[in-house]
Design an enzyme around this catalytic site. Structure first.
Site, PDB file in Angstrom:
ATOM      1  N   GLU A  49       0.863  -1.179   0.000  1.00  0.00           N
ATOM      2  CA  GLU A  49       0.000   0.000   0.000  1.00  0.00           C
ATOM      3  C   GLU A  49       0.897   1.225   0.000  1.00  0.00           C
ATOM      4  O   GLU A  49       1.674   1.443   0.934  1.00  0.00           O
ATOM      5  CB  GLU A  49      -0.920   0.012   1.225  1.00  0.00           C
ATOM      6  CG  GLU A  49      -2.055  -0.989   1.126  1.00  0.00           C
ATOM      7  CD  GLU A  49      -3.068  -0.862   2.250  1.00  0.00           C
ATOM      8  OE1 GLU A  49      -2.843  -0.056   3.171  1.00  0.00           O
ATOM      9  OE2 GLU A  49      -4.078  -1.585   2.214  1.00  0.00           O
ATOM     10  N   ASP A  60      -5.309   9.575   9.225  1.00  0.00           N
ATOM     11  CA  ASP A  60      -3.959   9.164   9.611  1.00  0.00           C
ATOM     12  C   ASP A  60      -3.530   9.827  10.908  1.00  0.00           C
ATOM     13  O   ASP A  60      -3.780  11.013  11.138  1.00  0.00           O
ATOM     14  CB  ASP A  60      -2.961   9.514   8.502  1.00  0.00           C
ATOM     15  CG  ASP A  60      -3.252   8.763   7.224  1.00  0.00           C
ATOM     16  OD1 ASP A  60      -3.510   7.543   7.327  1.00  0.00           O
ATOM     17  OD2 ASP A  60      -3.235   9.365   6.140  1.00  0.00           O
TER      18      ASP A  60
END
Length: 274
Positions: A49, A60
């Site tokens: 990824e 995030d």
């Protein structure tokens, strides 16, 4: 067809679990990205990824936010990320690559241009955090038309309706977020994850990967007991930060290799008769 489905089919035959490391493109520098991808593949990654740097990465935690900031300071955007994948493909046609990021860079490029360029670069799948399934049927169709999978997130808070929407559109695999909150959070409840995955499996035959909160061999093997794939991101970036740019690739490779070894050592026990 993308590389993702054949990879999971092969691993299922071998009774092995997929290892999916996440790194941010351009971190610690653009020059490190392709060597890092090759090192991860050689260390046992089945799917990489590759994070597309973005200035407002809402899902995030601070570790991946720092990685995005470092990459953006070096002018790494979606154009550069596609270039990294194309360069990686000159030597590796086996490892799957999934771009993970946010809608803004794709919209700025244009979704049709992005689909063409991503396919040409050798991208296998796309995970767009802020494309909800209720609103991206056309985007899913476009990805599939260009031989790429559209991967979605599910979480402990996902409703039955959201699970139904995701399983209707998703392909490749589904990424289950093991914790509420952002990437890099800490405490895993494997029994709860297993129960949630069982409910999702009742609706889909797609492989289920689990990420968030996996930080070492013990947590990876525990999750592998209930999932088809283990996704690790923040811990890899922390390892690279601790090593510094000169040793970042080697440190990431060593960490991922250790996780791969732990997962494969667990596999024979799973294959043994009960």
């Amino acid at each position: 067809m993308s590389r993702i489905r054949p990879i999971f089919e092969r691993l299922a035959r071998e009774r092995r679990k997929a290892l999916i490391p996440f790194v941010t493109a351009g971190d610690p520098s653009p020059a490190h990205t392709v060597p890092l991808m090759h090192a991860l593949a050689e260390a046992g990654a089945d799917v990489i990824e590759l994070g597309v740097p973005f200035s407002d990465p809402m899902a995030d935690g601070p570790v991946i936010q720092r990685a995005s900031e470092r990459a953006l300071k070096q002018h790494v955007g979606l154009d550069a990320v596609l270039g990294f994948v194309a360069e990686f493909r000159k030597r590796d046609d086996r490892t799957a690559v999934v771009l993970m990021g946010y809608a803004n860079p794709i919209e700025a490029m244009g979704v049709e241009a992005f689909a063409r360029r991503a396919q040409g670069a050798g991208v296998d799948g796309v995970l767009v955090v802020d494309y909800p399934p209720e609103e991206c049927a056309a985007f899913a169709e476009l990805m599939h038309a260009h031989g790429m999978d559209l991967i979605f997130l599910l979480a402990p808070t996902s409703t039955a309706a959201r699970v139904a929407d995701v399983t209707r559109l998703a392909s490749g695999y589904i990424y289950y977020v093991s914790l509420t909150g952002v990437t890099g959070a800490a405490t895993l409840d494997v029994a709860d994850v297993g129960a949630k995955l069982a409910a999702i499996r009742a609706r889909t035959s797609l492989p289920l990967g689990v990420g968030f909160g996996i930080r070492d061999a013990a947590s990876a093997t525990a999750i592998a007991a209930v999932a088809d794939a283990v996704v690790i991101g923040s811990k890899i970036i922390q390892e690279m930060e601790a090593a510094g740019p000169a040793d970042a690739v080697e440190r990431a490779s060593r960490f991922v290799s250790g996780i791969r070894k732990a997962l494969d050592e667990r596999a024979p026990a799973e294959r043994a008769p009960a």
